[in-house]
Enzyme design. Structure first.
Site, short mmCIF file in Angstrom:
data_model
loop_
_atom_site.label_atom_id
_atom_site.label_comp_id
_atom_site.label_asym_id
_atom_site.label_seq_id
_atom_site.Cartn_x
_atom_site.Cartn_y
_atom_site.Cartn_z
N SER A 1 -9.82 -0.03 7.47
CA SER A 1 -9.07 -0.08 5.89
C SER A 1 -8.46 -1.39 5.60
O SER A 1 -8.14 -1.39 4.39
CB SER A 1 -8.32 1.19 6.04
OG SER A 1 -8.79 2.17 5.70
N SER B 1 -9.83 2.01 3.03
CA SER B 1 -9.09 2.87 2.22
C SER B 1 -8.01 1.68 1.30
O SER B 1 -7.29 2.21 0.37
CB SER B 1 -8.16 3.59 2.87
OG SER B 1 -7.42 3.15 3.81
N LYS C 1 0.90 -1.26 -0.02
CA LYS C 1 -0.03 0.13 0.06
C LYS C 1 0.87 1.21 0.13
O LYS C 1 2.11 1.35 0.83
CB LYS C 1 -0.88 0.10 1.13
CG LYS C 1 -1.94 1.19 1.29
CD LYS C 1 -2.71 0.91 2.57
CE LYS C 1 -3.86 1.98 2.65
NZ LYS C 1 -4.68 2.25 3.80
N1 GLN Z 1 -12.79 4.56 6.15
C1 GLN Z 1 -12.47 5.03 7.52
C2 GLN Z 1 -11.89 6.28 7.32
O1 GLN Z 1 -12.44 7.24 6.30
C3 GLN Z 1 -11.24 4.20 8.00
C4 GLN Z 1 -10.06 4.34 7.28
C5 GLN Z 1 -8.93 3.58 7.62
O2 GLN Z 1 -8.88 2.78 8.36
N2 GLN Z 1 -7.68 4.04 7.26
O3 GLN Z 1 -11.47 6.97 8.15
#
Ligand code: GLN
Length: 491
Positions: free
Chosen positions: A180, A156, A81
């Protein structure tokens, strides 16, 4: 020798490489060819490191030829990532503000995996600075779901999930602040774990919300998950929040034995917010474990309703502090043609950050500002303690907690972009795990009628990843189906 090495698991690859049935180079070439063939559809990779990957593979092969131990992940292709610092290529968090940024060092997880013989085929797409649940906030491209190219892969870490589910690499690394890793793993039908806070060094992980962020793997099965955990877990002097707790050999936890184990079902998670089809899938999975002797207990997590609000105060507060460093002076993008330093900051930030990142920085600045700090930030910290206490109380009655990972399967691209609150609700079942600091894993529990994966989430006590893996492994052995090749990539 078969050229479909890309389809194999990490365990199969490393066993074959170590036994000289295939060279690490052949495996790498198979994976690079696969990326060439399908990534035009999936758009999971933002950068492919063909030459570097081949060199890494050759180094593994050279070690084997010299009779040296090539490591427990010899020749396993692992996608990264773009939130993790790598000396190879750029590290941009898919943000325009870090465009072209080259890290002078590798994240600790990258160092450890390289030492274990892994090969890195390239960098994977993500929501900008890991803020989002669909990967649509990337400034680079929109990754597609391998089960339906019109759907998002989740986020994400959507690039990581799509790459593993699409068999572009055996393993990928992601990060999980509020879901995420688990939510995209659920959307794409792979296994993903968010380890206990402190299990994995965050050194070299670009910080979003430092008290919530953890790195974890995406894998094709539970065994591979354990293999990668063996390598990346453990204390790192470079991260003071990494825990000095011994790392067991997680593969030893892979026994199909859940007799007498208590599975907690939190009543607050099984409400009408959960669609009927998802509920059926989860219940069928629970039945499998019950038929093997697991005991079902209803538990309560009474502060569940406050999790999303609490998370969006804490994560934005931390993000606004963490992202202050991207100011156009030290890294990446700087707005051209500015008259003075104030204008430089203003223009750089407003031109280079996407909508969601700007929204978070503004929210975070607001909740930390004098006069609001006590009302929002301090209050959220208190509620966070209550949420953690809920879990600790629930774990007095059960060994693991079993829930859906996400209320719905993957949604259509563009479906939720206009409404940030709708998007935030995708993480309703995953966020509390981060607030409590406990481990959580998502794994596939079938396909919906429209052919999209459903995800089962298993949570465990802090540092009890072994029990978590045992339950996951047992279910995987006995669930009676294989995920196989995603529909959109067949034929
Ligand atoms: N979807 C969540 C956010 O937008 C979690 C994102 C993540 O775990 N990096 O913050």
């Amino acid at each position: 020798m078969s050229n479909s090495w890309y389809e194999k698991t990490a365990l199969e690859i490393r066993d074959a490489v170590r036994a000289k049935k295939v060279s690490a180079l052949e495996v790498t070439d198979s994976c690079l060819k696969r990326i060439e063939e399908v990534d035009g559809k999936l758009l999971a990779f933002i950068d492919v490191w063909a030459d570097a990957a081949r060199k890494q593979a050759q180094a593994v092969d050279a070690k084997i030829a010299a009779g040296k131990d090539p490591g427990p992940l010899a020749g396993v292709p692992i996608g990264v990532k773009d939130v993790l610092c790598t000396k190879e290529g750029t590290t941009t968090c898919c943000s325009k503000i870090l465009k072209g940024y080259r890290s002078p060092f590798d994240a600790t997880v990258i160092e450890r995996l390289a030492e274990a013989g892994a090969v890195f085929p390239g960098k994977l797409n993500m929501d900008e600075f890991a803020m989002g649940s669909s990967t649509e906030n990337s400034s680079i491209q929109r990754t597609r779901n391998p089960w339906n190219l019109d759907c998002v892969p989740g986020g994400s870490s959507g690039g990581s999930a799509a790459a593993v589910a699409g068999h572009e690499c055996a393993v990928a690394l992601g990060s999980d602040t509020g879901g995420s890793i688990r939510q995209p793993a659920a959307c794409c039908g792979c296994v993903g774990i968010k380890p206990t806070y402190g299990r994995v060094s965050r050194y070299g992980l670009v910080a979003f919300a430092s008290s919530l962020d953890q790195i974890g793997p995406f894998t094709k099965d539970v065994t591979d998950c354990a293999l990668v955990m063996n390598t990346i877990f453990g204390r790192d002097p470079k991260d003071s929040t990494s825990a000095d707790i011994p790392v067991p050999d997680f593969t030893k936890a892979l026994t199909p034995a859940v007799k007498g184990l208590r599975l907690g079902l939190p009543k607050e998670y099984y409400t009408d917010a959960l669609g009927a089809e998802m509920r059926d899938k989860i219940q069928a999975a629970i039945k499998v474990l019950e038929s093997l002797g697991a005991e079902i207990v209803e538990v309560s997590l009474p502060h569940t309703d406050y999790a999303i609000a609490t998370y969006y105060i804490i994560c934005t507060a931390e993000a606004s502090a963490n992202l202050a460093r991207f100011d156009g002076v030290r890294y990446g993008y700087r707005a051209p043609g500015v008259a003075n330093v104030d204008e430089m900051y203003r223009k750089t930030k407003s031109e280079a950050y996407g909508h969601e990142v700007r929204r978070r920085i503004m929210l975070g600045t607001y909740v930390l500002s004098s006069g609001y700090y006590d009302a929002y930030y301090l209050k959220a910290q208190k509620v966070r303690s209550l949420i953690r206490r809920d879990f600790m109380d629930a774990f007095k009655q059960c060994d693991v907690i079993v829930t859906p990972t996400s209320p719905t399967p993957a949604f259509k691209i563009g479906e939720k972009t206009a409404d940030p609150l709708e998007m935030y609700l995708s993480d309703i079942y995953t966020i509390s795990v981060n607030l409590a600091g406990i481990p959580g894993l998502s794994m596939p529990c079938g396909l919906t009628a429209s052919g999209l994966p459903a995800g089962l989430q298993i949570m465990a006590k802090p540092f009890d990843e072994e029990t978590l893996l045992r339950v996951a492994y047992t279910y995987e052995q006995k669930r009676g189906f294989e995920m196989g090749m995603p529909a959109a990539l067949r034929g």
